[in-house]
Design a protein around this motif. Sequence first.
Motif, mmCIF file in Angstrom:
data_model
loop_
_atom_site.group_PDB
_atom_site.id
_atom_site.type_symbol
_atom_site.label_atom_id
_atom_site.label_comp_id
_atom_site.label_asym_id
_atom_site.label_seq_id
_atom_site.Cartn_x
_atom_site.Cartn_y
_atom_site.Cartn_z
ATOM 1 N N VAL B 56 -29.816 -46.777 17.044
ATOM 2 C CA VAL B 56 -29.683 -48.311 17.243
ATOM 3 C C VAL B 56 -29.804 -48.431 18.892
ATOM 4 N N LEU B 57 -29.362 -47.557 19.464
ATOM 5 C CA LEU B 57 -29.363 -47.901 20.940
ATOM 6 C C LEU B 57 -30.875 -47.797 21.258
ATOM 7 N N SER B 58 -31.666 -46.876 20.934
ATOM 8 C CA SER B 58 -33.045 -46.552 21.430
ATOM 9 C C SER B 58 -33.700 -47.724 20.761
ATOM 10 N N ASP B 59 -33.427 -48.352 19.404
ATOM 11 C CA ASP B 59 -33.996 -49.510 19.162
ATOM 12 C C ASP B 59 -34.137 -50.672 20.040
ATOM 13 N N VAL B 60 -32.782 -50.863 20.406
ATOM 14 C CA VAL B 60 -32.529 -52.155 21.274
ATOM 15 C C VAL B 60 -32.800 -52.105 22.731
ATOM 16 N N LYS B 61 -33.420 -50.688 22.953
ATOM 17 C CA LYS B 61 -33.995 -50.387 24.369
ATOM 18 C C LYS B 61 -32.644 -50.548 25.081
ATOM 19 N N ALA B 62 -31.794 -49.821 25.145
ATOM 20 C CA ALA B 62 -30.780 -49.893 25.898
ATOM 21 C C ALA B 62 -31.069 -48.807 27.113
ATOM 22 N N ASP B 63 -30.750 -49.101 28.323
ATOM 23 C CA ASP B 63 -31.043 -48.029 29.383
ATOM 24 C C ASP B 63 -30.015 -47.164 29.625
ATOM 25 N N ASP B 64 -30.459 -45.701 29.600
ATOM 26 C CA ASP B 64 -29.336 -45.001 30.209
ATOM 27 C C ASP B 64 -28.163 -44.596 29.498
ATOM 28 N N VAL B 65 -28.509 -44.222 28.094
ATOM 29 C CA VAL B 65 -27.463 -44.088 27.139
ATOM 30 C C VAL B 65 -27.008 -42.684 27.452
ATOM 31 N N ARG B 66 -25.569 -42.517 27.754
ATOM 32 C CA ARG B 66 -24.995 -41.450 27.780
ATOM 33 C C ARG B 66 -23.869 -40.942 26.835
ATOM 34 N N VAL B 67 -23.765 -40.102 26.263
ATOM 35 C CA VAL B 67 -22.724 -39.659 25.305
ATOM 36 C C VAL B 67 -21.954 -38.501 25.995
ATOM 37 N N ILE B 68 -20.647 -39.058 25.934
ATOM 38 C CA ILE B 68 -19.723 -38.159 26.548
ATOM 39 C C ILE B 68 -18.502 -37.455 25.542
ATOM 40 N N PRO B 69 -18.524 -36.125 25.079
ATOM 41 C CA PRO B 69 -17.514 -35.681 24.166
ATOM 42 C C PRO B 69 -16.245 -35.631 24.868
ATOM 43 N N VAL B 70 -15.535 -36.437 24.327
ATOM 44 C CA VAL B 70 -14.012 -36.461 25.106
ATOM 45 C C VAL B 70 -12.801 -35.675 24.265
ATOM 46 N N ARG B 71 -13.299 -34.997 23.330
ATOM 47 C CA ARG B 71 -12.464 -34.371 22.326
ATOM 48 C C ARG B 71 -11.333 -33.580 22.858
ATOM 49 N N ASN B 72 -11.522 -33.006 23.946
ATOM 50 C CA ASN B 72 -10.444 -32.196 24.497
ATOM 51 C C ASN B 72 -9.732 -33.000 25.492
ATOM 52 N N GLN B 73 -10.248 -34.066 26.048
ATOM 53 C CA GLN B 73 -9.674 -34.684 26.966
ATOM 54 C C GLN B 73 -8.588 -35.744 26.287
ATOM 55 N N CYS B 74 -9.007 -36.567 25.422
ATOM 56 C CA CYS B 74 -8.076 -37.583 24.796
ATOM 57 C C CYS B 74 -8.032 -37.510 23.332
ATOM 58 N N ASP B 75 -6.941 -37.567 22.840
ATOM 59 C CA ASP B 75 -6.758 -37.721 21.325
ATOM 60 C C ASP B 75 -7.138 -38.812 20.602
ATOM 61 N N TRP B 76 -7.490 -39.732 21.196
ATOM 62 C CA TRP B 76 -7.779 -41.147 20.204
ATOM 63 C C TRP B 76 -9.044 -41.165 20.056
ATOM 64 N N THR B 77 -9.932 -40.589 20.416
ATOM 65 C CA THR B 77 -11.196 -40.653 20.313
ATOM 66 C C THR B 77 -11.964 -39.352 20.578
ATOM 67 N N ASP B 78 -13.244 -39.379 19.956
ATOM 68 C CA ASP B 78 -13.857 -37.903 20.082
ATOM 69 C C ASP B 78 -15.163 -38.293 21.004
ATOM 70 N N TYR B 79 -15.899 -39.308 20.828
ATOM 71 C CA TYR B 79 -17.308 -39.530 21.667
ATOM 72 C C TYR B 79 -16.914 -40.844 22.385
ATOM 73 N N MET B 80 -17.591 -40.817 23.699
ATOM 74 C CA MET B 80 -17.693 -42.078 24.348
ATOM 75 C C MET B 80 -19.277 -42.047 24.570
ATOM 76 N N VAL B 81 -19.667 -43.411 24.113
ATOM 77 C CA VAL B 81 -21.110 -43.632 24.408
ATOM 78 C C VAL B 81 -21.167 -44.712 25.301
ATOM 79 N N ILE B 82 -21.908 -44.621 26.625
ATOM 80 C CA ILE B 82 -22.005 -45.762 27.616
ATOM 81 C C ILE B 82 -23.282 -45.961 27.543
#
Lengths: 165, 186
Positions: B56-82
């Motif tokens: 979806v983000l590539s369809d909308v042409k969002a710039d600079d998409v980064r996916v950060i797996p935060v599973r080890n660091q925080c226990d309320w979510t798995d992935y952060m997409v910016i």
Amino acid sequence: MDKPLSFCSGRAWSWTSNSSGSLWRFGLGTPLQCRPGWREQQQRTFIQMRTNLKVVDNSGAKWVMCVQALKGRRGVRLGDTIIASIKEAQPRGKVKKGEVVYGVVVHAAMHRGCCDGSEIKFDDNAVVLVNKQGEPIGTRVFGPVSHELRKKKHVKILTLAEHIA
Amino acid sequence: MLAALRSRVISGSLFPPCPLHRPWRQLGFLLRPASTSSSSANGKLGILDLEEVEKVLSDVKADDVRVIPVRNQCDWTDYMVIATGRSNWHVRNIAQALIHKVKQKQKGAERMLLPSVEGHGGGKWIVIDSGTVIVHALDEKARAYYNLESLWTTEISPKGPSQDLEKAIVKTRRRNNSKKPMKSVH
């Protein structure tokens, strides 16, 4: 008072931090008389007008005084928004003393019930400064913040926080 | 905590204890292990998968998409997409496109579970919270200001004020600005 023990959720642990003190979680089902020390401790109440709150982000302010509680007739609890006036600020910060800003309460001395039955309370009252649209003014939040902010749609503060309890 | 997801129920009662949410809550606070299994089981839930979000983000042409797996660091979510948007309108469009995708996934179900959107009013930073995946849509200035990657890619807890604390504890010799010599302590 004899409430059966299975009624209490029975989960209580403490976490100590350098900045704020300790926070406690107790089962909501424990009636007042079952909590240890209920006679000696102060009755903590809401955050209302004239309450002084600490600021736990790096926006530059140190202490604010609540000027208006946005929701709630008696006052606000953990996770709600207030309007506050900055009483003390660092010299080179993003905000100055005397400004009126919005804030989201992240530590509250009054216990707040979580949806799984336990309660959370902190040792102090603290706030994170926010602008009118809800975006945090500072870039980092120090100290522990509580899970309840997620339900109140303050995920931005949770992402900037360093520790989540 | 569960209530990242808002359920639009026809009868109108929003909040707990909705029997739909009960099976996810068996583990108390950490809903993550239960919810990932149930989301793969039935696709009716409003939880976005990582590949769908990227598409979806590539369809909308969002710039600079980064996916950060935060599973080890925080226990309320798995992935952060910016993702970055070029303007306020673009940021809002990213959010709308993700919600549209979720609605499409759930067509035909009688109860829709939409991810919660924050910050839609001012278009600078919009957060879409769908349980395990959290999508942040910012514009370039906000991204440089908040610097979320450095917060989540450096290890465990980034310390704020401890820098000043270390300097404060270090013992320094007093500067003697007066004309008299300093008295030594003996």
